[in-house]
Design an enzyme around this catalytic site. Structure first.
Site, short mmCIF file in Angstrom:
data_model
loop_
_atom_site.label_atom_id
_atom_site.label_comp_id
_atom_site.label_asym_id
_atom_site.label_seq_id
_atom_site.Cartn_x
_atom_site.Cartn_y
_atom_site.Cartn_z
CE LYS A 184 7.87 -3.84 -2.71
NZ LYS A 184 6.57 -3.13 -2.88
NE ARG A 226 -3.03 0.99 -3.76
CZ ARG A 226 -4.54 1.42 -3.55
NH1 ARG A 226 -5.35 0.88 -3.08
NH2 ARG A 226 -4.54 2.34 -4.49
CB CYS A 261 -3.13 -1.70 3.31
SG CYS A 261 -2.71 -0.14 3.04
NE ARG A 277 -1.56 2.04 -0.30
CZ ARG A 277 -0.41 1.66 -0.67
NH1 ARG A 277 -0.01 0.49 0.52
NH2 ARG A 277 0.35 1.80 -1.69
N PRO A 278 -7.95 4.13 -1.51
CG PRO A 278 -8.89 6.22 -2.04
CD PRO A 278 -7.76 5.65 -1.15
CG LEU A 329 -7.13 9.06 -8.06
CD1 LEU A 329 -5.86 9.51 -7.53
CD2 LEU A 329 -7.96 10.34 -8.35
CG ASP A 374 7.46 3.54 -0.03
OD1 ASP A 374 6.34 3.69 0.48
OD2 ASP A 374 7.44 3.21 -1.22
CB ILE A 402 1.80 10.05 0.73
CG1 ILE A 402 3.08 11.14 0.27
CG2 ILE A 402 1.28 9.28 -0.39
CD1 ILE A 402 2.62 11.95 -0.92
NE ARG A 441 4.12 -6.99 0.45
CZ ARG A 441 3.39 -6.03 0.65
NH1 ARG A 441 2.81 -5.42 1.35
NH2 ARG A 441 3.19 -5.24 -0.70
C1 UD1 Z 1 3.05 3.51 -4.57
C2 UD1 Z 1 4.23 2.39 -4.12
C3 UD1 Z 1 4.31 2.88 -2.66
C4 UD1 Z 1 4.28 4.09 -2.21
C5 UD1 Z 1 3.42 5.20 -3.04
C6 UD1 Z 1 3.33 6.55 -2.80
C7 UD1 Z 1 4.17 0.77 -5.62
C8 UD1 Z 1 3.82 -0.67 -5.87
N1 UD1 Z 1 3.67 1.22 -4.61
O1 UD1 Z 1 1.73 2.88 -4.16
O2 UD1 Z 1 5.27 1.98 -2.09
O3 UD1 Z 1 4.37 4.37 -0.93
O4 UD1 Z 1 3.31 4.88 -4.20
O5 UD1 Z 1 4.77 6.70 -3.20
O6 UD1 Z 1 4.68 1.42 -6.38
N2 UD1 Z 1 -5.32 7.72 -3.94
C9 UD1 Z 1 -6.56 7.87 -3.96
N3 UD1 Z 1 -7.10 7.09 -4.98
C10 UD1 Z 1 -6.64 6.45 -6.00
C11 UD1 Z 1 -5.30 5.95 -5.74
C12 UD1 Z 1 -4.51 6.62 -5.03
O7 UD1 Z 1 -7.03 8.75 -3.25
O8 UD1 Z 1 -7.44 6.02 -6.66
C13 UD1 Z 1 -4.25 8.34 -2.79
C14 UD1 Z 1 -3.87 7.14 -1.84
O9 UD1 Z 1 -4.61 6.81 -0.92
C15 UD1 Z 1 -2.55 8.26 -1.30
C16 UD1 Z 1 -2.15 8.79 -2.64
O10 UD1 Z 1 -3.04 8.82 -3.41
O11 UD1 Z 1 -3.04 8.68 -0.29
C17 UD1 Z 1 -0.83 8.33 -3.08
O12 UD1 Z 1 -1.19 6.82 -3.30
P1 UD1 Z 1 -0.45 6.10 -4.69
O13 UD1 Z 1 0.62 7.03 -5.28
O14 UD1 Z 1 -1.67 5.66 -5.61
O15 UD1 Z 1 0.40 4.84 -4.34
P2 UD1 Z 1 0.49 3.48 -4.56
O16 UD1 Z 1 0.52 3.55 -6.20
O17 UD1 Z 1 -0.56 2.49 -4.18
#
Ligand code: UD1
Length: 430
Positions: free
Chosen positions: A22, A102, A126, A131-132, A135, A316, A338, A408
């Site tokens: 997925k 997301r 969530c 989850r901001p 970045l 995960d 994470i 999901r």
């Molecule tokens: C993806 C996966 C999710 C997995 C996660 C971490 C998908 C659809 N989802 O989620 O299943 O749990 O990777 O392996 O692929 N962060 C910031 N600012 C941002 C973006 C992220 O601070 O702009 C932080 C998040 O809050 C978190 C960390 O970075 O603490 C990692 O998040 P991220 O890798 O972005 O997760 P997703 O891509 O949402």
């Protein structure tokens, strides 16, 4: 709302075919917005998030066919999906979709790169944390986009197109790496992404983009170099196996003391998880098409884990491993680095008799002799499946409510487990 009833305590034995990933399929589908030509993806999992994303892409103006049938309403039960975004008719990704999933926010980079405009809802909070999107936003701004937050939406514009930039992520983010990678393929000049995510799903996306005509170097490293091209074209691509589904069913074998062959997958995708399972007392044999996993010892050893970006232990898979550790000999310290709020499964596991104490980002799991079934409820996808695993090991009946979380991300979960001898059924709400 549907629920799942499990009568636990049976060792699982048999074979499970792993579905397409997925978390790889979602960004691959979004990449269809980068070209006027058709993108065809095979080995697509049949899970709710895929249908939700089809609806989003169609409302941007794309047309979608699953196994040759039109699926503009988002309903899908096939394996091969063709998406054609020859015209973008709307640049809005609405709150209703992005709030639920997301990954919907990944359309921002491709829309900006292709037509210089996007209006994408902020995902909001969530269950597993805030989850901001900072970045994603700051990276696109460095590439020349102007982004304002208005009424809960990121309103982005790049009237003269995106330009190259050297972007260093302060945190490793899978989603931000994917979003900027896609945007950079059509930007002017050479973009460098430093401290990029190295997850296998990123490599899958790079391989697809390359087939579409993108010029990218650095697969699997933290430095990606993308030379923008004028146009991308259509492609056919097979989605990689789901490593989280692989790891989840591997734990199902170990937690029940059974033996399961996992096919259509690759052990190397979950090396960090298999290493922990072997330490805990599992036997793993790698095969050409996957792996066979069983429990060699009568009891499981407690093993400490810490979640980290790939190739570290995946967040995960944290809840599932915690379920296993609840019945280990001794204690296990589980540290989540994470997401800040990813222990909601703890009070539910406690309802089954687990002994877990949370201190900040760590949970101390003291193994108990056995779990006993109870009604439980879950708040996110991986937490739900950890309760299924615990229910499979528990004595008596466990009923898991709110299974829409499972739908999901896990395809035909009950069927796959029942085929290995689990006493599991879905109770459909009337
Ligand atoms: C993806 C996966 C999710 C997995 C996660 C971490 C998908 C659809 N989802 O989620 O299943 O749990 O990777 O392996 O692929 N962060 C910031 N600012 C941002 C973006 C992220 O601070 O702009 C932080 C998040 O809050 C978190 C960390 O970075 O603490 C990692 O998040 P991220 O890798 O972005 O997760 P997703 O891509 O949402």
């Amino acid at each position: 709302m549907d629920s799942i009833r499990i009568r636990g305590g049976k060792p699982l034995n048999g074979k499970i075919e792993i579905s397409g990933a997925k978390n790889a399929a979602l960004p691959l589908m979004v990449a269809s917005l980068l070209t006027e030509e058709t993108l065809t993806l095979s080995n697509l999992p049949h899970v709710a998030d895929i249908s939700t994303l089809i609806s989003l892409l169609c409302q941007h103006g794309a047309t979608a066919e699953m196994n040759g049938q039109s699926v503009s309403d988002g309903c899908s039960d096939g394996r091969s999906l063709s998406i054609t975004a020859d015209r973008i008719t709307s640049t809005e990704a609405p709150y209703d979709i992005v709030r639920k999933m997301r990954a919907g926010a990944l359309v921002m980079g491709p829309l900006l790169a292709r037509i210089g405009k996007a209006r994408v809802s902020l995902p909001g909070g969530c269950a597993i944390g805030t989850r901001p999107m900072n970045l994603h936003v700051s990276g696109l701004e460095q590439m020349g986009a102007e982004i304002k937050i208005v009424g809960g939406y990121m309103e982005a514009e790049a009237p003269a197109g995106l330009t190259s930039a050297e972007i260093r992520f302060e945190t490793v983010s899978v989603g931000a790496t994917e979003n900027l990678l896609m945007a950079a393929t059509l930007a002017k000049g050479t973009t460098v992404l430093e401290n990029a995510a190295k997850e296998p799903e990123i490599i899958d996306l790079i391989q697809l983009l390359r087939q579409m005509g993108a010029d990218i170097e650095g697969d699997g490293t933290e430095r990606l170099v993308i030379r923008g091209v004028d146009k991308l074209h259509g492609a056919r691509y097979r989605v990689m196996p789901d490593r989280i589904e692989t790891g989840t069913y591997a734990i199902a074998a170990v937690i029940t003391g059974g033996k399961i062959e996992l096919t259509n997958t690759r052990a190397e995708l979950i090396r960090s998880v298999l290493d922990i399972l072997v330490e805990a007392g599992a036997d793993v044999v790698e095969t050409e098409n996957g792996l066979v996993i069983s429990r060699s010892a009568a009891r499981i050893n407690g093993v400490d884990i810490m979640t980290l970006p790939y190739p570290g232990y995946p967040t995960d898979m944290q809840a599932q491993m915690m379920a296993l550790m609840t019945i280990a000999d001794g204690a296990a310290m589980i540290t989540e680095t994470i997401f800040e709020n990813r222990f909601m499964h703890v009070p539910e596991l406690a309802r089954l008799g687990a002994n877990i104490t949370v201190h900040g980002h760590s949970a101390l799991v003291r193994g108990v002799q056995k779990l006993v079934g109870a009604p439980v409820m879950a708040t996110d996808l991986r937490a739900s499946v950890s309760l299924v695993l615990a229910g499979l090991a528990a004595e008596g009946e466990t009923v898991i409510n709110r299974v829409y979380h499972l739908d999901r991300g896990y395809e035909r979960l009950e069927e796959k487990l029942a085929a290995c001898g689990a006493d599991i059924e879905r109770i459909v709400a009337s």
